[in-house]
Motif scaffolding. Structure first.
Motif, mmCIF file in Angstrom:
data_model
loop_
_atom_site.group_PDB
_atom_site.id
_atom_site.type_symbol
_atom_site.label_atom_id
_atom_site.label_comp_id
_atom_site.label_asym_id
_atom_site.label_seq_id
_atom_site.Cartn_x
_atom_site.Cartn_y
_atom_site.Cartn_z
ATOM 1 N N GLY A 84 -38.615 46.401 -85.514
ATOM 2 C CA GLY A 84 -38.372 46.940 -84.172
ATOM 3 C C GLY A 84 -39.668 47.204 -83.431
ATOM 4 N N GLY A 85 -39.590 48.040 -82.370
ATOM 5 C CA GLY A 85 -40.763 48.324 -81.539
ATOM 6 C C GLY A 85 -41.768 49.207 -82.265
ATOM 7 N N LEU A 86 -42.989 49.195 -81.793
ATOM 8 C CA LEU A 86 -44.021 50.035 -82.405
ATOM 9 C C LEU A 86 -43.721 51.511 -82.160
ATOM 10 N N SER A 150 -40.962 42.801 -86.143
ATOM 11 C CA SER A 150 -40.268 41.786 -85.339
ATOM 12 C C SER A 150 -38.897 42.310 -84.955
ATOM 13 N N ARG A 151 -38.311 41.655 -83.981
ATOM 14 C CA ARG A 151 -36.903 41.877 -83.646
ATOM 15 C C ARG A 151 -36.178 40.580 -84.001
ATOM 16 N N GLY A 152 -34.863 40.597 -83.911
ATOM 17 C CA GLY A 152 -34.111 39.366 -84.159
ATOM 18 C C GLY A 152 -33.436 39.381 -85.509
ATOM 19 N N SER A 153 -32.210 38.805 -85.546
ATOM 20 C CA SER A 153 -31.407 38.936 -86.764
ATOM 21 C C SER A 153 -31.799 37.926 -87.835
ATOM 22 N N GLY A 175 -37.817 51.888 -89.468
ATOM 23 C CA GLY A 175 -37.349 51.338 -88.208
ATOM 24 C C GLY A 175 -36.305 52.198 -87.528
ATOM 25 N N GLY A 176 -35.850 51.712 -86.382
ATOM 26 C CA GLY A 176 -34.874 52.440 -85.571
ATOM 27 C C GLY A 176 -33.446 52.130 -85.970
ATOM 28 N N ASP A 177 -32.525 52.346 -85.029
ATOM 29 C CA ASP A 177 -31.097 52.178 -85.337
ATOM 30 C C ASP A 177 -30.783 50.781 -85.867
ATOM 31 N N GLY A 178 -31.402 49.756 -85.255
ATOM 32 C CA GLY A 178 -31.153 48.374 -85.683
ATOM 33 C C GLY A 178 -31.629 48.154 -87.104
ATOM 34 N N THR A 179 -32.826 48.588 -87.387
ATOM 35 C CA THR A 179 -33.401 48.437 -88.734
ATOM 36 C C THR A 179 -32.535 49.148 -89.759
ATOM 37 N N LEU A 180 -32.072 50.341 -89.395
ATOM 38 C CA LEU A 180 -31.281 51.130 -90.344
ATOM 39 C C LEU A 180 -29.925 50.464 -90.589
ATOM 40 N N ALA A 322 -34.269 39.876 -78.652
ATOM 41 C CA ALA A 322 -33.856 39.067 -79.814
ATOM 42 C C ALA A 322 -32.879 39.808 -80.718
ATOM 43 N N SER A 323 -32.925 41.140 -80.692
ATOM 44 C CA SER A 323 -32.012 41.925 -81.539
ATOM 45 C C SER A 323 -30.704 42.258 -80.838
ATOM 46 N N GLY A 324 -30.572 41.834 -79.585
ATOM 47 C CA GLY A 324 -29.336 42.102 -78.851
ATOM 48 C C GLY A 324 -29.382 43.380 -78.032
HETATM 49 N N1 LIG Z 1 -26.072 45.420 -87.829
HETATM 50 C C1 LIG Z 1 -27.193 44.827 -88.248
HETATM 51 N N2 LIG Z 1 -27.208 44.123 -89.404
HETATM 52 C C2 LIG Z 1 -28.341 43.522 -89.824
HETATM 53 N N3 LIG Z 1 -29.527 43.584 -89.182
HETATM 54 C C3 LIG Z 1 -29.585 44.269 -88.031
HETATM 55 C C4 LIG Z 1 -28.424 44.921 -87.498
HETATM 56 N N4 LIG Z 1 -28.791 45.509 -86.321
HETATM 57 C C5 LIG Z 1 -30.094 45.225 -86.142
HETATM 58 N N5 LIG Z 1 -30.576 44.499 -87.158
HETATM 59 C C6 LIG Z 1 -31.951 44.000 -87.309
HETATM 60 O O1 LIG Z 1 -32.878 45.078 -87.393
HETATM 61 C C7 LIG Z 1 -34.127 44.693 -86.843
HETATM 62 C C8 LIG Z 1 -34.646 45.741 -85.886
HETATM 63 O O2 LIG Z 1 -33.676 46.008 -84.856
HETATM 64 P P1 LIG Z 1 -34.104 46.368 -83.378
HETATM 65 O O3 LIG Z 1 -34.924 45.265 -82.845
HETATM 66 O O4 LIG Z 1 -32.871 46.738 -82.638
HETATM 67 O O5 LIG Z 1 -35.098 47.589 -83.536
HETATM 68 P P2 LIG Z 1 -34.864 49.081 -84.018
HETATM 69 O O6 LIG Z 1 -34.975 49.159 -85.491
HETATM 70 O O7 LIG Z 1 -33.588 49.592 -83.449
HETATM 71 O O8 LIG Z 1 -36.124 49.809 -83.413
HETATM 72 P P3 LIG Z 1 -36.364 50.239 -81.872
HETATM 73 O O9 LIG Z 1 -36.414 51.719 -81.884
HETATM 74 O O10 LIG Z 1 -37.676 49.685 -81.544
HETATM 75 O O11 LIG Z 1 -35.266 49.681 -81.062
HETATM 76 C C9 LIG Z 1 -33.931 43.335 -86.182
HETATM 77 O O12 LIG Z 1 -34.498 42.345 -87.012
HETATM 78 C C10 LIG Z 1 -32.412 43.233 -86.086
HETATM 79 O O13 LIG Z 1 -31.946 41.920 -86.124
#
Ligand SMILES: Nc1ncnc2c1ncn2[C@@H]1O[C@H](COP(=O)(O)OP(=O)(O)OP(=O)(O)O)[C@@H](O)[C@H]1O
Ligand SMILES: O=P(O)(O)OC[C@H]1O[C@](O)(CO)[C@@H](O)[C@@H]1O
Ligand SMILES: [Mg+2]
Length: 435
Positions: A84-86, A150-153, A175-180, A322-324
Motif C-alpha cells: 500500500g501507500g507509504l 506496491s498496490r494491485g492484486s 499495511g492498511g485495510d487492503g493489505t490486512l 491498481a488495488s481498486g
Molecule cells: N480482499 C483482498 N484479498 C487479497 N488481497 C487484497 C485484498 N484487498 C487488497 N488486497 C491487496 O493488498 C495490497 C494493498 O492494498 P491497498 O493498495 O488497498 O493498500 P492498503 O494496504 O489498504 O494501504 P493504504 O493505507 O495505503 O491504502 C494490494 O496488493 C491489494 O491488491
C-alpha cells in the motif's frame, strides 16, 4: 470461534528462550498468558448490560511473550512484506520485527519480500532480501519502506505456493485495510491446505481508518508534518487583505489527518472532511460562512481532506488505483475555483497549498517510533506462540491481539457526534451544521 478469539496453529510445544518470570514482585517481566484478557467496551452502559443479561463481557487477548511457543526458533523462517501507500514508521516496524526475531528468539532466517504482494509472485522476478540486524540497524532513520511497496492484486493461491516453496513459517504484513484483507485471505488459504504458517498484520495507514484500534502507526507523524504547513498557510492568509489559504491534506475516506492537524495548529477556521455533508451555496452554505469570516477577521485558513466534498462534483470519479481504491476528484482545486468565482470583483487573495506525499514519506517522529517498536515486538511474540490471522495493535491504550477479520469489516471514520469532532469545531469556530 468467539468474537475476538485469536486463531492458533496448534499446541505450543517449545519453551520460550526468553528468561522471563511467572511470579509477581521479582522485578522481572512476567510471561503473558492467553487467559490474560482486557474488557473491550469499558462503558458503564456495557457493564450494566452484562450485569443484567449475565453475558460475559467481550474481551481482547493481551499481547506479549508466551512461556510456551509454537515455533522452534532455530528452524524457523520468517518473512516481512510492506504493501500500500507509504507511511512514517514502516522501517521502524521492519527493524523491530527483525531485531525481535533475532535477539529474543534466535530466528536465523528472515526474508524481506520486495515491492509488496508482488514480491510473492515469482513471475515478477523480484527475489528476496535476506534481513539481518546489521542490515536493518539504521533504517529507522529514513522514511519510506526499505523493502519497497506496491498496490494491485495478486493470486492468493500463488502467494501461498511461494510461502510453502520457500519454507516460510511466519509472514508479517505491514499495511492498511487492503493489505490486512490480503494477509487474512492468505491465512485462510493456508488453513485450507492445513499448513502451519502464521500470518500477522501490523496496521499501517496515515489515514488512521483501521477499525477498532486506537490509532495506526505513522498517523501522528503525518499530522505532525502537516502542522507547520498550516502555520505557514496562516502566515500567507494574514499577509493579505481578505487572504484565504486552502490546504489539501491526504485522507481518502476518513478525515483524521485534516482534523488532527487543525487541532494541533489551531489557526484553522474551516476543516472539511469526507464524513461531512456540506453545501457551497445558500444561507447555510460554506461560501456564506467564509464571507462572514472574512468580514470579521479579513483572513481565513481552510483545511480540506482529499476525500471531502466529493458529492459536490457533478460526475463521480470513475478512476481507481491498481488495488481498486477510488481516486477522488481534486477537491482542493475545485474549492479554489469556486471561492474565486464567488468573490469575483472583490479584493480576495487565494493561496492553494497541496503538501501531498510530503506528509507520509517522512521518518517517524519519536512518539511513532516508540509505538512502532512496541507493535513490532508484540507481533513477534504472538507469531512465535503460533497465533495467526491477528493484528498487533493498541486498543484502549493497551497492546492486544485482534483477529484481522474484526478490523477489516469496516473503515473507521470520524464520529460526527463524538467529542473529537466537537473539539475540532470548538477550535475552528466553524458552524456545527451546514443544513
Ligand atoms: N480482499 C483482498 N484479498 C487479497 N488481497 C487484497 C485484498 N484487498 C487488497 N488486497 C491487496 O493488498 C495490497 C494493498 O492494498 P491497498 O493498495 O488497498 O493498500 P492498503 O494496504 O489498504 O494501504 P493504504 O493505507 O495505503 O491504502 C494490494 O496488493 C491489494 O491488491
Ligand atoms: O497515490 P497513492 O500512493 O496510491 O496513495 C494515495 C492514498 O494513499 C493514502 O496516503 C493512504 O495510504 C491516502 O491518504 C491517499 O488517498
Ligand atoms: Mg487502504
Amino acid at each position: 470461534m468467539g468474537k475476538f478469539q485469536i486463531e492458533s496453529l496448534g499446541m505450543p510445544h517449545y519453551k520460550s528462550p526468553l528468561k522471563l518470570s511467572t511470579v509477581k514482585g521479582d522485578n522481572i517481566f512476567d510471561f503473558v498468558s492467553d487467559a490474560d484478557r482486557l474488557v473491550f467496551d469499558q462503558s458503564m452502559e456495557y457493564y450494566n448490560h452484562c450485569l443484567k443479561t449475565g453475558e460475559a463481557p467481550l474481551c481482547l487477548e493481551k499481547a506479549g511473550p508466551r512461556q510456551d511457543i509454537f515455533f522452534d526458533a532455530q528452524n524457523t523462517t520468517a518473512a516481512i512484506v510492506t504493501c500500500g501507500g507509504l507511511c512514517p514508521g514502516i522501517n521502524n516496524v521492519i527493524r523491530g520485527v527483525v531485531m525481535g526475531l533475532h535477539y529474543f528468539y534466535g530466528v536465523k532466517k528472515i526474508l524481506g519480500i520486495p515491492y509488496g504482494y508482488e514480491g510473492l509472485n515469482p513471475e515478477k522476478g523480484h527475489g528476496f532480501v535476506e534481513l539481518t540486524p546489521d542490515k536493518v540497524k539504521d533504517i529507522h532513520q529514513f522514511g519510506g519502506t526499505f523493502l519497497g511497496s506496491s498496490r494491485g492484486s495478486q493470486d492468493v493461491s500463488k502467494m501461498v505456493d511461494t510461502l510453502q516453496a520457500n519454507n516460510i513459517d511466519i509472514l508479517f504484513a505491514i499495511g492498511g485495510d487492503g493489505t490486512l484483507k490480503g494477509v487474512d485471505a492468505i491465512g485462510q488459504e493456508i488453513k485450507k491446505r492445513n499448513a502451519k504458517i502464521s500470518v500477522v498484520g501490523i496496521p499501517k495507514t496515515i489515514d488512521n481508518d483501521i477499525d477498532l484500534i486506537d490509532e495506526s502507526f505513522g498517523f501522528e507523524t503525518a499530522f505532525d508534518v502537516a502542522s507547520p504547513i498550516l502555520r505557514d498557510a496562516h502566515n500567507e492568509a494574514t499577509g493579505a487583505f481578505n487572504g484565504i489559504s486552502i490546504v489539501k491534506l491526504m485522507g481518502r475516506d476518513s478525515g483524521f489527518i485534516a482534523a488532527s492537524a487543525a487541532l494541533s495548529m489551531p489557526v484553522v477556521n474551516f476543516v472539511l472532511v469526507p464524513e461531512m455533508d456540506f453545501s457551497l451555496e445558500g444561507e447555510k452554505g460554506f461560501l456564506k460562512a467564509l464571507e462572514q469570516r472574512l468580514e470579521l477577521k479579513r483572513h481565513a485558513v481552510i483545511v480540506v481532506a482529499e476525500g471531502a466534498g466529493q458529492h459536490l462534483f457533478q460526475e463521480k470519479s470513475g478512476v481507481k488505483d491498481a488495488s481498486g481504491n477510488v481516486k477522488h476528484k481534486d477537491i482542493g482545486l475545485f474549492l479554489k475555483e469556486k471561492i474565486g468565482e464567488h468573490f469575483k470583483g472583490s479584493s480576495v487573495t487565494i493561496k492553494y497549498i497541496d503538501p501531498s506525499y510530503i506528509i507520509r514519506s517522512a521518518p517517524a517522529n519519536s512518539s511513532d517510533s516508540v509505538y512502532c517498536s512496541r507493535l513490532a515486538y508484540h507481533a513477534v511474540h504472538g507469531a512465535m506462540a503460533g497465533k495467526t490471522r491477528f493484528v498487533s495493535s493498541k486498543v484502549n491504550n493497551k497492546y492486544v491481539y485482534v483477529p484481522i477479520s474484526e478490523v477489516t469489516q469496516k473503515r473507521k471514520e470520524i464520529d460526527m457526534e463524538g467529542e473529537f469532532w466537537f473539539s475540532v469545531l470548538q477550535s475552528t469556530g466553524q458552524p456545527f451544521s451546514w443544513a
